[in-house]
Design a protein around this motif. Structure first.
Motif, mmCIF file in Angstrom:
data_model
loop_
_atom_site.group_PDB
_atom_site.id
_atom_site.type_symbol
_atom_site.label_atom_id
_atom_site.label_comp_id
_atom_site.label_asym_id
_atom_site.label_seq_id
_atom_site.Cartn_x
_atom_site.Cartn_y
_atom_site.Cartn_z
ATOM 1 N N ASP A 1 0.834 -1.197 0.000
ATOM 2 C CA ASP A 1 0.000 0.000 0.000
ATOM 3 C C ASP A 1 0.872 1.251 0.000
ATOM 4 N N LEU A 2 0.226 2.385 -0.192
ATOM 5 C CA LEU A 2 0.963 3.628 -0.378
ATOM 6 C C LEU A 2 1.803 3.984 0.843
ATOM 7 N N SER A 3 1.276 3.720 2.052
ATOM 8 C CA SER A 3 2.043 4.116 3.240
ATOM 9 C C SER A 3 3.342 3.300 3.348
ATOM 10 N N LYS A 4 3.275 2.002 3.042
ATOM 11 C CA LYS A 4 4.516 1.195 3.077
ATOM 12 C C LYS A 4 5.482 1.638 1.989
ATOM 13 N N PHE A 5 4.917 1.981 0.845
ATOM 14 C CA PHE A 5 5.744 2.427 -0.279
ATOM 15 C C PHE A 5 6.453 3.738 0.076
ATOM 16 N N LEU A 6 5.701 4.673 0.682
ATOM 17 C CA LEU A 6 6.289 5.948 1.092
ATOM 18 C C LEU A 6 7.383 5.734 2.122
ATOM 19 N N ASP A 7 7.111 4.825 3.054
ATOM 20 C CA ASP A 7 8.103 4.526 4.078
ATOM 21 C C ASP A 7 9.395 4.018 3.428
ATOM 22 N N GLN B 1 14.525 4.904 2.710
ATOM 23 C CA GLN B 1 15.421 4.112 1.869
ATOM 24 C C GLN B 1 15.796 2.807 2.570
ATOM 25 N N LYS B 2 14.819 2.284 3.283
ATOM 26 C CA LYS B 2 14.999 1.002 3.968
ATOM 27 C C LYS B 2 13.797 0.119 3.665
ATOM 28 N N LEU B 3 14.069 -1.157 3.548
ATOM 29 C CA LEU B 3 13.014 -2.126 3.253
ATOM 30 C C LEU B 3 12.584 -2.771 4.559
ATOM 31 N N PHE B 4 11.278 -2.750 4.828
ATOM 32 C CA PHE B 4 10.790 -3.389 6.047
ATOM 33 C C PHE B 4 10.726 -4.894 5.840
ATOM 34 N N MET B 5 11.260 -5.646 6.805
ATOM 35 C CA MET B 5 11.201 -7.103 6.759
ATOM 36 C C MET B 5 10.476 -7.573 8.005
ATOM 37 N N SER B 6 9.548 -8.476 7.808
ATOM 38 C CA SER B 6 8.694 -8.913 8.899
ATOM 39 C C SER B 6 9.348 -10.063 9.664
ATOM 40 N N ARG B 7 9.210 -10.058 10.992
ATOM 41 C CA ARG B 7 9.774 -11.159 11.766
ATOM 42 C C ARG B 7 9.070 -12.456 11.366
ATOM 43 N N SER B 8 9.824 -13.538 11.234
ATOM 44 C CA SER B 8 9.271 -14.729 10.590
ATOM 45 C C SER B 8 8.135 -15.377 11.365
ATOM 46 N N LEU C 1 20.775 -4.993 -1.936
ATOM 47 C CA LEU C 1 21.103 -5.179 -0.515
ATOM 48 C C LEU C 1 22.442 -4.516 -0.211
ATOM 49 N N GLN C 2 22.467 -3.722 0.847
ATOM 50 C CA GLN C 2 23.638 -2.884 1.116
ATOM 51 C C GLN C 2 24.626 -3.573 2.062
ATOM 52 N N PRO C 3 25.930 -3.361 1.813
ATOM 53 C CA PRO C 3 26.940 -3.986 2.668
ATOM 54 C C PRO C 3 26.849 -3.551 4.128
ATOM 55 N N GLU C 4 26.349 -2.322 4.384
ATOM 56 C CA GLU C 4 26.362 -1.869 5.790
ATOM 57 C C GLU C 4 25.289 -2.544 6.639
ATOM 58 N N ASN C 5 24.525 -3.459 6.057
ATOM 59 C CA ASN C 5 23.502 -4.108 6.873
ATOM 60 C C ASN C 5 24.080 -5.025 7.956
ATOM 61 N N ASN C 6 25.336 -5.482 7.757
ATOM 62 C CA ASN C 6 26.011 -6.275 8.807
ATOM 63 C C ASN C 6 25.356 -7.590 9.172
ATOM 64 N N LEU D 1 14.273 -8.085 17.392
ATOM 65 C CA LEU D 1 13.497 -7.802 16.185
ATOM 66 C C LEU D 1 12.117 -7.196 16.410
ATOM 67 N N ASN D 2 11.507 -7.381 17.578
ATOM 68 C CA ASN D 2 10.121 -6.918 17.756
ATOM 69 C C ASN D 2 9.252 -7.327 16.563
ATOM 70 N N GLU D 3 8.669 -6.337 15.845
ATOM 71 C CA GLU D 3 7.805 -6.720 14.717
ATOM 72 C C GLU D 3 8.608 -7.111 13.489
ATOM 73 N N GLY D 4 9.793 -6.543 13.382
ATOM 74 C CA GLY D 4 10.583 -6.786 12.184
ATOM 75 C C GLY D 4 11.821 -5.919 12.190
ATOM 76 N N LEU D 5 12.302 -5.615 11.004
ATOM 77 C CA LEU D 5 13.603 -4.982 10.868
ATOM 78 C C LEU D 5 13.564 -4.153 9.601
ATOM 79 N N LYS D 6 14.228 -2.992 9.627
ATOM 80 C CA LYS D 6 14.339 -2.241 8.380
ATOM 81 C C LYS D 6 15.781 -2.296 7.905
#
Length: 235
Positions: free
Chosen positions: A23-29, A34-41, A120-125, A180-185
Motif C-alpha cells: 500500500d501507499l504508506s509502506k511504499f512511502l516509508d 530508503q529502507k526495506l521493512f522485513m517482517s519477523r518470521s 542489498l547494502q553492505p552496511e547491513n552487517n 526484532l520486535n515486529e521486524g527490521l528495516k
C-alpha cells in the motif's frame, strides 16, 4: 550484504521478474527511509510459517528426546529471522492485487532477482540470503533440516500460486544482539530495488497523479506504468 548459500534455490536467470504488492504508506516509508521493512518470521499470517511438516516433526521429536534444547533453539531462531516476500511472475497478477492491496489503492514494485541481489547494502552487517520457497505436502513430505533456513523456505502446496521468493535476514550472529520486535528495516539501494512501479488498476486518476507526483518530489525517476489490467474498453 547478499550471501550465497548452496542449499538455497533461486532461478538461474537473474533477469527473472519479481513483484511486491504494497500500500501507499509502506511504499512511502520505503522511499523516505530508503529502507526495506522485513517482517519477523513468526509474525506472518500463515500460522504454519517456519514450522515443520509432519514427517519432519516426527523425526525431530526423536532427536529432541536426548536433546530438549533442539526444539527451543528453532523456536527462538524464528524470532531472529526477518523476511521480505516477493513474487515471481512475468506479468502483474490480478489475484495478487486482490490479496495484497485494500480498496483499489496500492502499488506493485517490479524488480528482478539480480536487482534484489544488488540492492542489498553492505552496511547491513547481517547475513542476508535470497531464496525461492518450495511448496510441499506437509502431511507426507519430509523437509531436510540440515540447514537453518529450511523452516523459512518451505510452505504448503496450497500457497503455490504465490511463487514466492524471500529476502531472508538472520540477525542471530549480530554483535549487539539485535531485537526484532515486529521486524527490521534494512538499507537498500532504491534505484536498484525498483525497476518499475505499477499503480492499482482500479485506482482513481487523482490517486495515480498523487503517486507520480510523490515519486517526482522525492527525486526518484523510475518508470511508473499504468496497470495492464486497466480496462480500455473497446466497443
Amino acid at each position: 550484504m547478499y550471501h550465497h548459500n548452496s542449499n538455497i534455490k533461486l532461478p538461474e536467470d537473474t533477469e527473472t521478474i519479481v513483484w511486491k504488492y504494497l500500500d501507499l504508506s509502506k511504499f512511502l516509508d520505503l522511499l523516505l527511509s530508503q529502507k526495506l521493512f522485513m517482517s519477523r518470521s513468526d509474525k506472518f499470517e500463515d500460522q504454519y510459517e517456519g514450522t515443520f511438516s509432519e514427517p519432519t516433526y516426527e523425526e525431530i521429536k526423536k532427536l529432541a528426546i536426548d536433546n530438549p534444547d533442539f526444539i527451543n533453539y528453532y523456536k527462538t531462531h524464528r524470532e531472529k529471522v526477518a523476511i521480505s516476500s516477493w513474487h515471481i511472475n512475468e506479468y502483474e497478477s490480478f489475484a495478487m492485487w486482490q490479496i495484497f492491496t485494500q480498496n483499489s489503492e496500492g502499488l506493485a514494485i517490479q524488480s528482478t532477482i539480480g536487482r534484489l541481489q544488488k540492492a542489498l547494502q553492505p552496511e547491513n552487517n547481517f547475513k542476508q540470503y535470497i531464496g525461492e520457497v518450495n511448496y510441499i505436502d506437509y502431511k507426507k513430505e519430509y523437509i531436510p533440516f540440515d540447514d537453518l533456513f529450511f523452516p523459512f523456505l518451505f510452505k504448503r502446496k496450497s500457497f503455490q500460486y504465490e511463487r514466492e521468493v524471500r529476502i531472508i535476514t538472520d540477525v542471530s550472529d549480530s554483535e549487539n544482539n539485535t531485537k526484532l520486535n515486529e521486524g527490521l528495516k534494512i538499507s537498500v539501494d532504491i534505484n536498484q530495488l525498483i525497476e518499475k512501479i505499477y499503480i492499482h488498476p482500479k485506482s482513481e486518476n487523482w490517486y495515480k497523479n498523487l503517486v507520480i507526483e510523490l515519486v517526482k518530489q522525492l527525486g526518484f525517476d523510475f518508470t511508473i506504468e499504468k496497470s495492464d489490467l486497466e480496462s480500455d474498453i473497446l466497443i
